[in-house]
Design a protein around this motif. Structure first.
Motif, PDB file in Angstrom:
ATOM      1  N   ILE A 123       0.730  -1.122   0.171  1.00  0.00           N
ATOM      2  CA  ILE A 123       0.015  -0.169   0.072  1.00  0.00           C
ATOM      3  C   ILE A 123       0.832   1.305   0.048  1.00  0.00           C
ATOM      4  N   PHE A 124       1.961   1.260   0.782  1.00  0.00           N
ATOM      5  CA  PHE A 124       2.776   2.495   0.746  1.00  0.00           C
ATOM      6  C   PHE A 124       4.329   1.998   0.651  1.00  0.00           C
ATOM      7  N   PRO A 125       4.590   1.951  -0.569  1.00  0.00           N
ATOM      8  CA  PRO A 125       5.890   1.142  -1.338  1.00  0.00           C
ATOM      9  C   PRO A 125       7.178   2.182  -0.747  1.00  0.00           C
ATOM     10  N   HIS A 126       6.884   3.363  -0.367  1.00  0.00           N
ATOM     11  CA  HIS A 126       7.950   4.346  -0.073  1.00  0.00           C
ATOM     12  C   HIS A 126       7.898   4.838   1.250  1.00  0.00           C
ATOM     13  N   ILE A 127       7.257   4.160   2.121  1.00  0.00           N
ATOM     14  CA  ILE A 127       7.063   4.573   3.420  1.00  0.00           C
ATOM     15  C   ILE A 127       8.389   4.664   4.080  1.00  0.00           C
ATOM     16  N   ASP A 128       8.794   5.609   4.957  1.00  0.00           N
ATOM     17  CA  ASP A 128       9.885   5.845   5.706  1.00  0.00           C
ATOM     18  C   ASP A 128       9.770   6.979   6.846  1.00  0.00           C
ATOM     19  N   GLY A 129      10.729   7.438   7.408  1.00  0.00           N
ATOM     20  CA  GLY A 129      10.660   8.575   8.450  1.00  0.00           C
ATOM     21  C   GLY A 129       9.622   8.275   9.581  1.00  0.00           C
ATOM     22  N   ARG A 130       9.005   9.364   9.982  1.00  0.00           N
ATOM     23  CA  ARG A 130       7.945   9.231  10.908  1.00  0.00           C
ATOM     24  C   ARG A 130       6.777   8.160  10.705  1.00  0.00           C
ATOM     25  N   ALA A 131       6.292   8.121   9.496  1.00  0.00           N
ATOM     26  CA  ALA A 131       5.230   7.148   9.217  1.00  0.00           C
ATOM     27  C   ALA A 131       5.687   5.623   9.214  1.00  0.00           C
ATOM     28  N   GLY A 132       7.309   5.680   8.815  1.00  0.00           N
ATOM     29  CA  GLY A 132       7.435   4.248   8.983  1.00  0.00           C
ATOM     30  C   GLY A 132       7.964   3.760  10.298  1.00  0.00           C
ATOM     31  N   GLY A 133       8.090   4.681  11.178  1.00  0.00           N
ATOM     32  CA  GLY A 133       8.247   4.350  12.595  1.00  0.00           C
ATOM     33  C   GLY A 133       7.001   3.990  13.115  1.00  0.00           C
ATOM     34  N   PHE A 134       5.873   4.689  12.831  1.00  0.00           N
ATOM     35  CA  PHE A 134       4.586   4.288  13.483  1.00  0.00           C
ATOM     36  C   PHE A 134       4.123   2.911  12.952  1.00  0.00           C
ATOM     37  N   ALA A 135       4.509   2.752  11.689  1.00  0.00           N
ATOM     38  CA  ALA A 135       4.267   1.284  10.943  1.00  0.00           C
ATOM     39  C   ALA A 135       4.867   0.155  11.700  1.00  0.00           C
ATOM     40  N   ALA A 136       6.161   0.603  11.955  1.00  0.00           N
ATOM     41  CA  ALA A 136       6.823  -0.491  12.749  1.00  0.00           C
ATOM     42  C   ALA A 136       6.301  -0.686  14.152  1.00  0.00           C
ATOM     43  N   ALA A 137       5.916   0.120  14.713  1.00  0.00           N
ATOM     44  CA  ALA A 137       5.422   0.182  16.236  1.00  0.00           C
ATOM     45  C   ALA A 137       3.823  -0.573  15.787  1.00  0.00           C
ATOM     46  N   GLY A 138       3.284  -0.499  15.125  1.00  0.00           N
ATOM     47  CA  GLY A 138       2.140  -1.146  14.623  1.00  0.00           C
ATOM     48  C   GLY A 138       2.175  -2.658  14.455  1.00  0.00           C
ATOM     49  N   VAL A 139       3.336  -2.790  13.583  1.00  0.00           N
ATOM     50  CA  VAL A 139       3.448  -4.263  13.160  1.00  0.00           C
ATOM     51  C   VAL A 139       3.939  -4.949  14.563  1.00  0.00           C
ATOM     52  N   GLY A 140       4.694  -4.006  15.496  1.00  0.00           N
ATOM     53  CA  GLY A 140       5.171  -4.983  17.028  1.00  0.00           C
ATOM     54  C   GLY A 140       3.880  -5.071  17.776  1.00  0.00           C
ATOM     55  N   LEU A 141       3.325  -4.240  17.807  1.00  0.00           N
ATOM     56  CA  LEU A 141       1.909  -4.392  18.781  1.00  0.00           C
ATOM     57  C   LEU A 141       1.033  -5.426  18.349  1.00  0.00           C
ATOM     58  N   ILE A 142       0.646  -5.503  17.020  1.00  0.00           N
ATOM     59  CA  ILE A 142      -0.094  -6.571  16.528  1.00  0.00           C
ATOM     60  C   ILE A 142       0.725  -8.037  16.789  1.00  0.00           C
ATOM     61  N   SER A 143       1.994  -7.954  16.451  1.00  0.00           N
ATOM     62  CA  SER A 143       2.537  -9.175  16.769  1.00  0.00           C
ATOM     63  C   SER A 143       2.887  -9.711  18.045  1.00  0.00           C
ATOM     64  N   ALA A 144       2.709  -8.651  19.248  1.00  0.00           N
ATOM     65  CA  ALA A 144       2.736  -8.883  20.459  1.00  0.00           C
ATOM     66  C   ALA A 144       1.244  -9.596  20.860  1.00  0.00           C
ATOM     67  N   ALA A 145       0.098  -8.982  20.250  1.00  0.00           N
ATOM     68  CA  ALA A 145      -1.075  -9.418  20.564  1.00  0.00           C
ATOM     69  C   ALA A 145      -1.255 -10.821  19.973  1.00  0.00           C
ATOM     70  N   ALA A 146      -0.569 -11.051  18.744  1.00  0.00           N
ATOM     71  CA  ALA A 146      -0.515 -12.707  18.073  1.00  0.00           C
ATOM     72  C   ALA A 146       0.017 -13.468  19.056  1.00  0.00           C
ATOM     73  N   ALA A 147       1.255 -12.988  19.607  1.00  0.00           N
ATOM     74  CA  ALA A 147       1.971 -13.708  20.637  1.00  0.00           C
ATOM     75  C   ALA A 147       1.010 -14.266  22.144  1.00  0.00           C
ATOM     76  N   TYR A 148       0.272 -13.082  22.261  1.00  0.00           N
ATOM     77  CA  TYR A 148      -0.417 -13.510  23.436  1.00  0.00           C
ATOM     78  C   TYR A 148      -1.675 -14.463  23.262  1.00  0.00           C
ATOM     79  N   LEU A 149      -2.231 -14.121  22.005  1.00  0.00           N
ATOM     80  CA  LEU A 149      -3.077 -15.144  21.524  1.00  0.00           C
ATOM     81  C   LEU A 149      -2.814 -16.600  21.702  1.00  0.00           C
TER      82      LEU A 149
END
Length: 346
Positions: A123-149
């Protein structure tokens, strides 16, 4: 091979009596000439069939990932996660196979993360910077939720460590979102996160000081996750491996590395966990090698380094119990009661 948690489960199921389990632990401790807690048991293999099944699982998941990746990047991770969950219903929930369960947990959490990353890249092929940081945080948060499940359904001991690592990724992503140009500043954050994971590991450890239940297995994997988060940032900030073009470090830095390794050894002895020693081993090898080279032992520097460190580690292993007894003896009584016993409980 049976783990402490297996013996505890057998007692809970009524297969053996608590007295028989205690007698078995005393026998093993006397045979090894060390308390059972010193062995730092964790179950990795229940038999060679674990390796056979793990190879088959790896081949299947790799094939599914590659097939899905050819369609869309997100589909590859999604297929791996879905297949890992379905396979865990049999090999983890029913068969209780150790190594396949670990592999399937990592595949599930990694597949979820891979699917999210693939979707973001599409969806966002050139994402970086601040948006990339938020995306990485989102991936980590959902991955943590998957681990909890996964933990709620299967309770594989390594799951808690995987979730903790995912939360560390959340913190790193938020930092990169707040300060997009940050580079070296990420290491202090990783160190703080490592200390937090270490504290969590100690909480699990202190809830089972005799290491007879699943809690000890969870603590083992948490210590294994925390150790590199502590060791690598510390030595990286000291400039190890970032010296001059010839790769050497100064004698002062090398001495600091050796002192830190001794400190880590003291902590490892006190808590009866060896993860810190293993994670920082490469740095002390490099530091000692630099000292030998600076002293003129150019050709035999590597041999002298291996001889000294190998001898030291073997000595530490052979005299682990008396050295640990000495270290724990220096601590206050309330703290000693929260650590594994020095002697095998009666």
């Amino acid at each position: 091979m049976y783990s402490e948690s297996d013996i505890d489960g057998a007692v809970a199921a009524g297969a053996i009596s608590p007295d028989a389990a205690a007698a078995l632990r005393r026998h093993v401790a006397s045979a090894h000439a060390a308390p059972a807690v010193d062995e730092e048991h964790f179950r990795l293999l229940t038999g060679f069939n674990d390796i056979f099944v793990s190879i088959a699982i790896a081949l299947l998941l790799a094939a599914l990932g590659q097939i899905g990746f050819r369609v869309t990047h997100a589909l590859g991770g999604g297929l791996v996660a879905a297949a890992a969950w379905m396979l865990a219903l049999y090999f983890t929930a029913r068969r209780r196979m150790a190594l396949p369960s670990i592999l399937l947990l990592l595949a599930f959490v990694g597949g979820v993360a891979g699917a999210l990353i693939g979707g973001i890249e599409t969806i966002f092929p050139h994402i970086d910077g601040r948006a990339g940081g938020f995306a990485a945080a989102g991936v980590g948060l959902i991955s943590a939720a998957a681990a909890y499940l996964h933990w709620r359904r299967f309770m594989v001991p390594i799951t808690v460590a995987a979730g903790a690592a995912a939360l560390v990724a959340v913190a790193a992503g938020l930092l990169m979102a707040a300060v997009p140009d940050i580079k070296q500043g990420i290491w202090p954050l990783v160190l703080l996160c490592g200390i937090a994971v270490f504290a969590l590991a100690m909480r699990w450890d202190m809830s089972d000081t005799r290491r007879e239940t699943r809690r000890a297995d969870v603590a083992f994997w948490l210590h294994l996750a925390a150790a590199p988060m502590i060791a690598h940032p510390v030595f990286h900030m000291l400039g190890v491996f970032n010296g001059e073009a010839n790769g050497e470090i100064g004698a002062g830095v090398a001495a600091i590395v050796l002192v830190l390794y001794l400190l880590f050894a003291g902590i490892a002895l006190a808590i009866d966990r060896r993860a810190l020693l293993v994670s920082s081993l490469v740095y002390v090898l490099y530091a000692l090698y630099a000292l030998f080279r600076s002293a003129g032992a150019v050709e035999l520097g590597a041999a002298f380094t291996a001889f000294v460190i190998g001898s030291a580690l073997l000595t530490l292993s052979a005299f682990w119990q008396p050295m640990r007894s000495m270290i724990v003896g220096w601590l206050s009584q309330p703290l000693r009661l929260k650590l594994p016993p020095v002697h095998q409980p009666a």
